[in-house]
Design a protein around this motif. Structure first.
Motif, PDB file in Angstrom:
ATOM      1  N   ARG A   3     120.560 -29.456 -35.048  1.00 52.34           N
ATOM      2  CA  ARG A   3     119.289 -28.658 -34.682  1.00 52.34           C
ATOM      3  C   ARG A   3     117.957 -29.711 -35.668  1.00 52.34           C
ATOM      4  NH1 ARG A   3     119.305 -22.641 -34.748  1.00 52.34           N
ATOM      5  NH2 ARG A   3     117.268 -23.367 -34.096  1.00 52.34           N
ATOM      6  N   TYR A   4     117.017 -29.834 -35.060  1.00 56.86           N
ATOM      7  CA  TYR A   4     115.885 -30.281 -35.814  1.00 56.86           C
ATOM      8  C   TYR A   4     114.813 -29.412 -35.965  1.00 56.86           C
ATOM      9  CZ  TYR A   4     118.332 -34.704 -35.261  1.00 56.86           C
ATOM     10  OH  TYR A   4     119.266 -35.744 -35.171  1.00 56.86           O
ATOM     11  N   GLY A   5     114.357 -29.399 -37.289  1.00 58.69           N
ATOM     12  CA  GLY A   5     112.995 -28.437 -37.592  1.00 58.69           C
ATOM     13  C   GLY A   5     112.097 -29.183 -38.107  1.00 58.69           C
ATOM     14  N   ALA A  25     104.686 -28.981 -33.359  1.00 65.18           N
ATOM     15  CA  ALA A  25     106.250 -29.181 -33.450  1.00 65.18           C
ATOM     16  C   ALA A  25     106.621 -28.502 -32.177  1.00 65.18           C
ATOM     17  CB  ALA A  25     106.480 -28.648 -34.750  1.00 65.18           C
ATOM     18  N   GLU A  26     106.360 -27.304 -31.892  1.00 62.29           N
ATOM     19  CA  GLU A  26     106.926 -26.609 -30.770  1.00 62.29           C
ATOM     20  C   GLU A  26     106.992 -27.464 -29.531  1.00 62.29           C
ATOM     21  OE1 GLU A  26     107.133 -21.902 -29.104  1.00 62.29           O
ATOM     22  OE2 GLU A  26     105.371 -22.855 -29.494  1.00 62.29           O
ATOM     23  N   ARG A  27     105.720 -27.963 -28.995  1.00 57.61           N
ATOM     24  CA  ARG A  27     105.533 -28.923 -28.016  1.00 57.61           C
ATOM     25  C   ARG A  27     106.486 -30.069 -28.084  1.00 57.61           C
ATOM     26  NH1 ARG A  27     100.270 -27.487 -29.085  1.00 57.61           N
ATOM     27  NH2 ARG A  27      99.959 -29.573 -29.913  1.00 57.61           N
ATOM     28  N   GLU A  31     113.168 -27.181 -32.886  1.00 61.69           N
ATOM     29  CA  GLU A  31     113.948 -25.872 -32.776  1.00 61.69           C
ATOM     30  C   GLU A  31     113.685 -24.678 -33.805  1.00 61.69           C
ATOM     31  OE1 GLU A  31     117.751 -26.605 -30.320  1.00 61.69           O
ATOM     32  OE2 GLU A  31     117.665 -28.047 -32.049  1.00 61.69           O
ATOM     33  N   ALA A  32     113.207 -25.391 -34.893  1.00 63.03           N
ATOM     34  CA  ALA A  32     112.852 -24.437 -35.845  1.00 63.03           C
ATOM     35  C   ALA A  32     111.803 -24.764 -36.672  1.00 63.03           C
ATOM     36  CB  ALA A  32     114.242 -24.465 -37.080  1.00 63.03           C
ATOM     37  N   LEU A  33     111.188 -23.853 -37.613  1.00 62.10           N
ATOM     38  CA  LEU A  33     110.194 -24.249 -38.637  1.00 62.10           C
ATOM     39  C   LEU A  33     110.551 -23.584 -39.838  1.00 62.10           C
ATOM     40  CD1 LEU A  33     107.066 -23.062 -36.520  1.00 62.10           C
ATOM     41  CD2 LEU A  33     107.783 -25.458 -37.087  1.00 62.10           C
TER      42      LEU A  33
END
Length: 51
Positions: A3-5, A25-27, A31-33
């Protein structure tokens, strides 16, 4: 599965800029912040570091 954040640096950006970065980042599909825990009003008023 990997998973990349995206990491938000509260020491470097204003709250509005952090929100813009989080939305971008969401766009982009992250997948995570994560955000640093040094959020203080003093950080929002000091000169920004060079980018």
């Amino acid at each position: 599965m990997t998973r990349y954040g995206y990491f938000l640096a509260s020491e470097e950006f204003t709250p509005g800029e952090l929100l813009e970065q989080a939305r971008a980042a969401e766009r982009a599909g992250f997948e995570a912040l994560a955000i640093s825990d040094a959020v203080t009003a003093a950080n929002w008023h000091r000169p920004q570091t060079p980018k």
